[in-house]
Write an enzyme that holds these catalytic residues in place. Structure first.
Site, PDB file in Angstrom:
ATOM      1  N   ASP A   8       0.861  -1.183   0.000  1.00 54.81           N
ATOM      2  CA  ASP A   8       0.000   0.000   0.000  1.00 54.81           C
ATOM      3  C   ASP A   8       0.894   1.229   0.000  1.00 54.81           C
ATOM      4  O   ASP A   8       2.117   1.134   0.204  1.00 54.81           O
ATOM      5  CB  ASP A   8      -0.924  -0.002   1.235  1.00 54.81           C
ATOM      6  CG  ASP A   8      -2.002   1.077   1.184  1.00 54.81           C
ATOM      7  OD1 ASP A   8      -2.203   1.688   0.118  1.00 54.81           O
ATOM      8  OD2 ASP A   8      -2.657   1.310   2.219  1.00 54.81           O
ATOM      9  N   SER A   9       0.283   2.390  -0.194  1.00 49.55           N
ATOM     10  CA  SER A   9       1.046   3.634  -0.121  1.00 49.55           C
ATOM     11  C   SER A   9       1.304   4.042   1.324  1.00 49.55           C
ATOM     12  O   SER A   9       2.230   4.799   1.615  1.00 49.55           O
ATOM     13  CB  SER A   9       0.307   4.757  -0.847  1.00 49.55           C
ATOM     14  OG  SER A   9      -0.961   4.982  -0.241  1.00 49.55           O
ATOM     15  N   CYS A  72      -4.604  -1.172  -1.947  1.00 49.72           N
ATOM     16  CA  CYS A  72      -4.825   0.257  -2.180  1.00 49.72           C
ATOM     17  C   CYS A  72      -5.810   0.375  -3.332  1.00 49.72           C
ATOM     18  O   CYS A  72      -5.545  -0.147  -4.429  1.00 49.72           O
ATOM     19  CB  CYS A  72      -3.506   0.946  -2.516  1.00 49.72           C
ATOM     20  SG  CYS A  72      -3.656   2.653  -3.070  1.00 49.72           S
ATOM     21  N   GLU A 150      -3.752   7.197   9.638  1.00 48.82           N
ATOM     22  CA  GLU A 150      -2.296   7.108   9.782  1.00 48.82           C
ATOM     23  C   GLU A 150      -1.871   7.563  11.177  1.00 48.82           C
ATOM     24  O   GLU A 150      -1.042   6.932  11.837  1.00 48.82           O
ATOM     25  CB  GLU A 150      -1.615   7.978   8.719  1.00 48.82           C
ATOM     26  CG  GLU A 150      -1.746   7.478   7.293  1.00 48.82           C
ATOM     27  CD  GLU A 150      -0.624   6.543   6.882  1.00 48.82           C
ATOM     28  OE1 GLU A 150       0.452   6.598   7.493  1.00 48.82           O
ATOM     29  OE2 GLU A 150      -0.844   5.739   5.956  1.00 48.82           O
ATOM     30  N   CYS A 182     -11.686   2.901   1.128  1.00 51.13           N
ATOM     31  CA  CYS A 182     -10.234   3.080   1.221  1.00 51.13           C
ATOM     32  C   CYS A 182      -9.751   2.157   2.322  1.00 51.13           C
ATOM     33  O   CYS A 182     -10.393   2.066   3.385  1.00 51.13           O
ATOM     34  CB  CYS A 182      -9.898   4.540   1.552  1.00 51.13           C
ATOM     35  SG  CYS A 182      -8.153   4.830   1.943  1.00 51.13           S
ATOM     36  N   HIS A 184      -7.511   2.479   4.380  1.00 50.96           N
ATOM     37  CA  HIS A 184      -7.209   3.182   5.629  1.00 50.96           C
ATOM     38  C   HIS A 184      -8.416   3.254   6.557  1.00 50.96           C
ATOM     39  O   HIS A 184      -8.273   3.235   7.783  1.00 50.96           O
ATOM     40  CB  HIS A 184      -6.745   4.619   5.344  1.00 50.96           C
ATOM     41  CG  HIS A 184      -5.312   4.745   4.966  1.00 50.96           C
ATOM     42  ND1 HIS A 184      -4.843   4.485   3.694  1.00 50.96           N
ATOM     43  CD2 HIS A 184      -4.220   5.111   5.688  1.00 50.96           C
ATOM     44  CE1 HIS A 184      -3.544   4.686   3.656  1.00 50.96           C
ATOM     45  NE2 HIS A 184      -3.134   5.071   4.851  1.00 50.96           N
TER      46      HIS A 184
END
Length: 264
Positions: A8-9, A72, A150, A182, A184
């Site tokens: 993932d990023s 992602c 994050e 997403c 996240h």
């Protein structure tokens, strides 16, 4: 024993890792995130493809990976064809869980929460047309939620007032099912449910991805076998990962190892 590489990023793919690990705890896991280029939604597509191909191909070779997961949504819509052409192993991508959401919703009113890039992409509209044509679908793109996720994994508290403000456009709708589009966002699922209480369903694609990985590997593991050492890699050597390392250890992943892109 099989080795699974998850990419993932940022740390959002850890939500996918947790679902896969829950189903397949005795495999080796390599988690890699390209935080030097985060967020991917703001990258030029050619740069995204170049970075993903290099990082994933290098680590897949280094660790003799048996399967790759691109955890992602943005990368999955762009990089899967060239990555599958470059690798001789299965590559699994992610898409928003619009199909199961449409089946779950009682009001036939869905909210899709994603990044602005995912909201704008044609593939999201195609999923809605194919699987939720009988539903009213509200799309909400927000990058700040990625930052919140994050920060949470690094020990920060999620600001519920700020989260309330972000979700405010949905408060006067009939939305009863929210799609976390997403990877996240499952990391702040509890906070989203706490703020947007009218949603009886808040779903993501993690479980479906885990089931897909399970079916592709299709092997029986000796439950008594010792687990291999797991590894975590990132590309931003200047990032403070002290608190993140605590979270990674709790997830049975190794402390973060820096990669000097593209010199590895």
């Amino acid at each position: 024993m099989k080795t699974i590489l998850i990419f993932d990023s940022g740390v959002g793919g850890l939500s996918v890792y947790q679902e896969i690990y829950r189903q397949l705890p005795h495999y080796q896991y390599i988690y890699a995130f390209d935080d030097a280029a985060f967020p991917y939604g703001e990258l030029d597509e050619a740069v995204l493809v170049e970075r993903t191909l290099h990082i994933v191909s290098s680590l897949a070779t280094k660790h003799k990976a048996d399967l790759v997961v691109i955890a992602c949504n943005t990368a999955s819509t762009i990089v899967l064809p060239p990555l599958r052409a470059a690798l001789s192993l299965p590559v699994v991508g992610v898409v928003p869980a619009i199909k199961p959401a449409a089946l779950l919703s009682q009001t036939k009113c869905l909210g899709v929460l994603a990044t602005p890039a995912t909201v704008k992409r044609q593939y999201t509209q195609a999923l809605i047309q194919e699987f939720a044509s009988d539903c009213e679908v509200h799309l909400l793109g927000n990058t700040r939620l990625v930052e919140m996720a994050e920060m949470k994994l690094r020990g920060a508290q999620v600001d519920l007032d700020e989260l309330t403000g972000i979700l405010q456009p949905w408060f006067h709708t009939a939305i009863d099912t929210v799609v976390l589009g997403c990877t996240h966002f499952p990391l702040i699922k509890d906070e989203i449910s706490q703020v947007f209480v009218q949603a009886t369903n808040v779903i993501d694609s993690g479980s479906a991805i885990a089931s897909r990985v399970n079916s592709l590997l299709g092997v029986t593991v000796n439950q008594r076998a010792l687990q291999r050492q797991n590894f975590t890699y990132h590309t931003d050597a200047s990032a403070n990962v002290v608190t993140l390392n605590h979270s990674l250890l709790a997830m049975n992943l190794g402390q973060v190892i820096s990669l000097d892109y593209p010199h590895f």
